[in-house]
Enzyme design. Structure first.
Site, PDB file in Angstrom:
ATOM      1  CG  ASP A 147      22.078 -46.862 -36.635  1.00  0.00           C
ATOM      2  OD1 ASP A 147      22.220 -48.056 -36.913  1.00  0.00           O
ATOM      3  OD2 ASP A 147      22.871 -45.981 -36.991  1.00  0.00           O
ATOM      4  CG  PHE A 155      32.095 -52.710 -48.799  1.00  0.00           C
ATOM      5  CD1 PHE A 155      32.621 -53.790 -48.093  1.00  0.00           C
ATOM      6  CD2 PHE A 155      30.850 -52.229 -48.419  1.00  0.00           C
ATOM      7  CE1 PHE A 155      31.915 -54.371 -47.053  1.00  0.00           C
ATOM      8  CE2 PHE A 155      30.138 -52.802 -47.378  1.00  0.00           C
ATOM      9  CZ  PHE A 155      30.683 -53.873 -46.693  1.00  0.00           C
ATOM     10  CE  LYS A 181      39.317 -52.472 -46.571  1.00  0.00           C
ATOM     11  NZ  LYS A 181      40.080 -51.301 -46.302  1.00  0.00           N
ATOM     12  NE  ARG A 200      32.811 -50.506 -37.535  1.00  0.00           N
ATOM     13  CZ  ARG A 200      31.589 -50.188 -37.941  1.00  0.00           C
ATOM     14  NH1 ARG A 200      30.621 -50.097 -37.062  1.00  0.00           N
ATOM     15  NH2 ARG A 200      31.325 -49.932 -39.205  1.00  0.00           N
ATOM     16  CB  THR A 201      36.484 -58.446 -37.109  1.00  0.00           C
ATOM     17  OG1 THR A 201      35.170 -58.908 -37.443  1.00  0.00           O
ATOM     18  CG2 THR A 201      36.686 -58.574 -35.618  1.00  0.00           C
ATOM     19  CB  THR A 251      22.954 -52.566 -35.562  1.00  0.00           C
ATOM     20  OG1 THR A 251      24.206 -52.367 -36.181  1.00  0.00           O
ATOM     21  CG2 THR A 251      22.967 -53.896 -34.820  1.00  0.00           C
ATOM     22  CG  ASP A 264      28.526 -53.962 -36.696  1.00  0.00           C
ATOM     23  OD1 ASP A 264      29.187 -54.809 -37.317  1.00  0.00           O
ATOM     24  OD2 ASP A 264      29.020 -52.934 -36.217  1.00  0.00           O
ATOM     25  CG  ASP A 277      24.358 -41.819 -37.375  1.00  0.00           C
ATOM     26  OD1 ASP A 277      25.557 -41.558 -37.494  1.00  0.00           O
ATOM     27  OD2 ASP A 277      23.911 -42.982 -37.493  1.00  0.00           O
TER      28      ASP A 277
END
Length: 1136
Positions: free
Chosen positions: A455, A622, A646, A675-676, A755, A757, A863
């Protein structure tokens, strides 16, 4: 140019492939001619490729359905299919569980429940008093080794098959079963005590007469239970009431979902507003709850009060629930029990993880079967040489029993004890503190890994966020210019409320908003834009400030006391995401501090110390699907209603007004590894909000498709929002990630990063962590959605050599749907692979694919709760105790505290565990084969009679007292020092080839056993022809000494315990010679012959035993010396 490319027809068909349109061809240039497309073998027919996706998916099924099922099909394997389907059907019928149903639960009236619900008792026991013995025996005898020994031992009850004393067969088997049963019984007793302790916990139950104590196991659906602070919630409940004034409480969910942050829960408004607790019985109300489900993050239900006029209906969601196994962190709560026992979320989500079996165990199992085959062949040869005379079948079985020591029962015991020893050594290693071995059966797997799937967040990175960048479109602020933001904020709030951007009465809000959106010519000053951006970041979140001494304990802090209670030192922020906490901390740093928050309001403190209050009208949390969160607030002083939102740039790009900088800046920040989050707002008039609230409330009360309806209503607001800013937060790398990844790469381990992301951030972390070296090319797999695009993209990728692959989850899914085999084959050739935007199920799917398509061992490390499925799917799962909680750590086979510890865990402990187990397993087999060879020689000399050579205690003692300790001391052996293994990780590559235990090494041990067994037995017969009764004593003594010398020959690094074990075993044997002399006869030939003690001490006895031992061992020592001199192993070159 595209028109000039010849599109060759496929076989007879002249139709062109629809995917190869001109735009696509121009992108790939001339290289993508159909002739080149054929370079890559695609496992499908051209006919299939011409069809579109929908046709392609139906093609194989159509073909299967037309296949004829005749007698040939039945004989060639159809019977297996039919039997399998019948068994599956029977299993489904037997396992059919009670159907879970939705329910209506009346407050405080369990008797009104029409159905019978399960008891609330916790039961983690595997067996009960009746099933314990059969259950444990089944678990043991499903292994070939143990079942084989059971059959052999049972055969000794048949007089004609009896070879020796019963205890020589039953004692070892009994010992193994006793050890297993005692271990299971101890575990079962622990589970029983734990369950009893949990089930006996006392709670207060609300009744009409007041509070009565009730055991956790006696709680029923419909009971109203009081749970105090720091007490475990005993069943799934609806949150009715709390002692906290704000109608909410915090709960800790780390035992349920592994997350360490506190969750905010909200009481049902109708019951929270009742004047006293006793009034819960004076109202007529019920809760409608959906049927029990697995998902711990969602719930749909309704609360209805019938005696009110009109009836009160309130929708219930996840925030109104208190799931079992969570702990109340603040206040006292009263809940209505809706699910108990097996139907609670925590029990439904508890799946017994499958037992992992190591590759070494599977290899040894194959060798055991080969030995069994050899044993049967040897027995048949013995009977064949006799000429199959007389009751040959009985003799055959007697020979099988005689040679049963070829397969040693002690193999399982030794290996299991060895695994426990390795686990203990790993946990005691001071260089990797905090490491826990949770699965003790697979430590050898650590030495055989080829693929490591990791990860990113919290594993390679620390999950500790640092605010780095604020971008407003025309101006960007970094860490060195944050003081400018601070001064702008201070100046904005230096003036009183009139200077605030949105001022005036409610009626004036709508026109102001109109001019804002329709008149872009009026440019705002940088100060007002910064002020709006910081205010939005300070308001749009799910963060709650917690004050240990005041606010969190008694919850009675009034807003008037705000100044004295809101001390910065006493405040901690709680949120489900570290990103959010860092953003709120940053706003505090620049002067706008979040000081208080409850369900309905939120207070900010300005740089001048003034408190600004906001009413929270709605919150949209979220979710991984929406990738954004929103909040609607009304400012108390002005009455302005603002919708803030956001989220990820992917989700927000279509929501915000047109702009020309967002996409580019998101890419720039992602390349820096940030990270945006995109922040936007929309001002609402009172009428707009009221209209939205009515539609939203209706959607929330619907029982069917509630989620879709709610999402549709919220989406009606998410249009043409004003883009405020873009934030960049850095996730710092874990300590020593770079050298650890380099070490693993040098060890020949291929690392894949999976990931959730975004692609840019994942690529950046891959570079900064040196997962991909600076000089290496990166091939970014283009987004694809169809089979034709996948075909072209795979061919483009195929032409690249030695480059890392970066692919998104969506593209991966398309590739796996059509070209699974080709994609995995190409990806496996890459030095590193990065899969971004991966869901937890995709992570597990990738692990499973690698296991299926390559015969190599995989390891997954993570994790968070989203890594659990990947960890459980891998051959070896490693969990890191991180900020995301302990869920991954608890589900893993090995738990570590830092990523850098994986280097030592694999290079040192993985190597030692595998090498030691391989040596131990083969040596135990050698110990069985050598004595079986002696038995074969003895039988062949005595006219192939099926009489045992050694009887009684000698056979038991041989495998236990006389040789067990030296053989088991091999678990302390090591071929390379730990420092050397870490300095030269290339040594690890040899382990993955599995050369320490293979058919080649096994055959070498078989030859050694045959040579030694033969020389010992023939030596004894040749040298002791005149004193024939002493053959057993002499050969057995030589055998024991040979075994001790062979252990010494096998050892590579001596440990003082090894020397002690050698001398202790020799001492035990010499002592037993004096007491067990009646056993040293030749079976029934010299029954009752006693051994003369004076004979043992004579020189002839000693020199002849020494001579036989020398003949059996010296050649092996010479061969080993020559091999080490002329063909030394790689590790010995380093140590020299």
């Amino acid at each position: 140019m595209a028109d000039s490319i010849p599109l060759n027809p496929l076989r007879k068909n002249s139709r062109r492939i629809p995917y190869y349109n001109s735009a696509r061809l121009s992108r790939y240039s001339l290289e993508d001619e159909p002739s080149n497309l054929d370079e890559m073998p695609l496992m499908m027919s051209e006919e299939g490729f011409e069809n579109d996706e929908s046709d392609y998916q139906t093609l194989p099924r159509a073909r299967v359905s037309h296949r004829q099922r005749g007698l040939g099909w039945f004989l060639l394997g159809g019977w297996k299919v039919l039997c399998g389907s019948c068994c599956d059907c029977l299993a489904r019928v037997c396992r059919r569980r009670k159907e879970l149903k939705a329910r209506t639960v009346w407050l405080g009236c369990p008797e009104k429940c029409e159905e019978k619900f399960p008891k609330n008792g916790i039961k983690n026991q595997k067996y009960n008093i009746f099933t314990f013995v059969p259950g444990v025996l089944y678990q043991q005898f499903k292994f070939f080794l143990n079942l084989y020994f059971l059959v052999v031992a049972c055969s000794q009850f048949v007089p004609s098959l009896k070879i020796g004393y019963l205890y020589t067969y039953w004692a070892p088997l009994g010992f193994v079963l006793t050890v297993t049963m005692v271990r299971e019984a101890v575990d079962e007793m622990r589970r029983y005590r734990r369950d009893k302790e949990m089930n006996s916990q006392l709670y207060s139950k609300l009744t009409v007469r007041g509070q009565t104590p009730v055991k956790s196991s006696d709680i029923q659906v419909g009971d109203m239970i009081i749970v105090e602070k720091n007490q475990r919630i005993p069943a799934d409940m609806i949150f009715l009431r709390t002692s906290e004034k704000n109608g909410s409480c915090f709960i800790r969910t780390d035992q349920l979902d592994g997350e360490t942050d506190w969750k905010l829960k909200v009481a049902v408004c109708c019951t929270q507003r009742l004047p006293a607790v006793g009034d819960l019985f004076s109202i007529s109300a019920y809760v409608y709850a959906q049927k029990p489900q697995l998902d711990i993050h969602s719930f749909e239900g309704n609360f209805t009060r019938e005696d009110a006029d009109p009836q009160v209906h309130e929708s219930l969601s996840i925030e109104n629930t208190l799931w079992a196994s969570t702990v109340v962190a603040s206040g006292t709560v009263i809940g209505l029990v809706i699910y108990t026992g097996k139907e609670t979320r925590s029990v439904l989500n508890t799946s017994s993880a499958k037992n992992k079996v190591g590759l070494l165990d599977l290899e040894l199992n194959r060798l055991t079967k080969a030995l069994f085959l050899a044993q049967v062949v040897l027995s048949v040869v013995m009977v064949a040489v006799q000429g199959f005379v007389g009751p040959w079948f009985r003799n055959l079985f007697r020979f099988v029993v005689l040679f049963s020591y070829i397969i040693p029962i002690s193999l399982r015991v030794n290996l299991d004890m060895g695994k426990s020893a390795y686990g203990w050594m790993i946990m005691k290693d001071e260089n990797i503190p905090g490491t826990v071995v949770r699965t003790s059966t697979i430590p050898e797997e650590l030495g055989r890994l080829v693929y490591l799937l990791t990860d990113k967040t919290g594993t390679l990175t620390q999950n500790e966020m640092v605010f780095k960048r604020l971008h407003l479109g025309t101006v960007s602020y970094g860490t060195d210019t944050m003081d400018e933001i601070q001064s702008h904020i201070a100046q904005s709030y230096a003036a009183q409320p009139p200077s605030q951007p949105s001022n005036g009465s409610t009626s004036g809000t709508a026109p102001a908003r109109k001019t804002q959106s329709s008149g872009p010519k009026v440019r705002k000053s940088v100060r007002s834009r910064i002020h709006e951006a910081v205010k939005a970041i300070a308001l749009c979140h799910n963060v709650t400030p917690v004050y240990e001494s005041h606010a969190a304990v008694n919850g009675e802090t009034e807003s008037a006391e705000a100044d004295q209670d809101f001390s910065d030192d006493n405040r901690t922020y709680q949120a489900s995401s570290p990103d959010e906490v860092e953003l709120v901390r940053w706003t505090q740093g620049v002067g706008l501090t979040l000081v208080n928050r409850d369900l309905a309001s939120l207070q900010l403190r300005t740089p001048s110390g003034q408190i600004i209050s906001f009413h929270i009208l709605q919150i949209f949390p979220f979710t991984s699907e929406s990738k954004r969160m929103g909040i609607i607030v009304r400012e108390e002083s002005t009455g302005d209603i603002t919708f803030y939102m956001k989220g990820a740039d992917v989700a927000m790009a279509s929501i915000v007004q047109y702009n020309d900088w967002l996409e580019e800046e998101c890419g720039n920040m992602a390349r820096e590894g940030l990270r945006t989050l995109v922040v936007a707002k929309k001002s609402l008039s009172e009428e707009q909000y009221q209209d939205f609230e009515n539609r939203y409330s209706q959607a929330k009360l619907s029982l069917h498709d509630r989620g879709l309806k709610v999402a549709a209503v919220v989406e009606s607001l998410e249009r043409e929002m004003e883009l405020l800013c873009l934030t960049g937060v850095e996730d710092q790398l874990q300590a020593d990630v770079r050298p650890t990844l380099e070490l693993l790469r040098n060890a020949g381990i291929k690392i894949w990063m999976l990931t959730g992301d975004k692609l840019e951030t994942a690529t950046c972390i891959a570079k900064s962590s040196h997962l991909v070296s600076r000089t290496q090319d990166i091939h970014v797999f283009k987004p694809i959605s169809s089979r034709g695009e996948a075909h072209l993209e795979l061919n483009a990728f195929r032409r690249k050599h030695d480059c890392a692959l970066v692919i998104s989850g969506d593209s991966l899914e398309v590739c796996l749907r059509y070209y699974e085999h080709e994609f995995v084959e190409l990806a496996c050739q890459c030095p590193a692979v990065v899969c971004c935007r991966c869901s937890p199920t995709q992570k597990a799917q990738i692990v499973t694919l690698l296991k299926q398509h390559t015969a190599n061992r995989t390891c997954a490390i993570g994790d968070g709760g989203n890594d659990v499925s990947m960890i459980q799917a891998a051959d070896c799962g490693i969990g890191i105790e991180g900020k995301e909680g302990k869920q991954a750590s608890l589900a893993a086979d090995f738990s570590i505290t830092q990523f850098k510890h994986i280097g030592r865990l694999l290079m040192v402990h993985g190597r030692n565990s595998y090498k030691r187990s391989a040596a131990l397993g083969q040596f135990v087999m050698h110990r069985g084969m050598i004595i079986s060879t002696m038995q074969a020689v003895f039988s062949s000399v005595f006219y192939f009679a099926s009489v045992p050579l050694y009887q009684g205690f000698l056979m038991v003692g041989y495998a236990t007292m006389y040789t067990m300790f030296p053989v088991f001391s091999l678990v302390l052996d090591q071929d390379v020092k730990p420092e050397m293994a870490l300095l030269y990780p290339e040594l690890y590559k040899d382990l993955t080839k599995g050369r320490s235990l293979s058919f080649k090494t096994f055959l070498i041990w078989v030859l050694i056993s045959i040579y030694q067994g033969g020389s010992l037995m023939y030596g004894a017969l040749v040298l002791f022809e005149s004193e024939f009764v002493h053959v057993v004593a002499i050969s057995f003594t030589a055998l024991i000494v040979t075994e001790l010398l062979m252990v010494a020959l096998t050892i590579r690094t001596w440990h003082w315990l090894m020397v002690v074990a050698e001398f202790f075993s020799l001492g035990c044997y010499l002592a037993s010679l004096a007491f067990l002399n009646e056993y040293f006869g030749i079976g029934r030939v010299s029954l009752g012959a006693f051994l003369d003690l004076s004979f043992i001490t004579t020189w002839p006895f000693l020199w002849k035993v020494s001579a036989i031992t020398l003949v059996s061992c010296l050649p092996l020592y010479i061969i080993k010396y020559l091999k080490r001199k002329f063909s030394p192993p790689s590790y010995s070159k380093l140590s020299s």
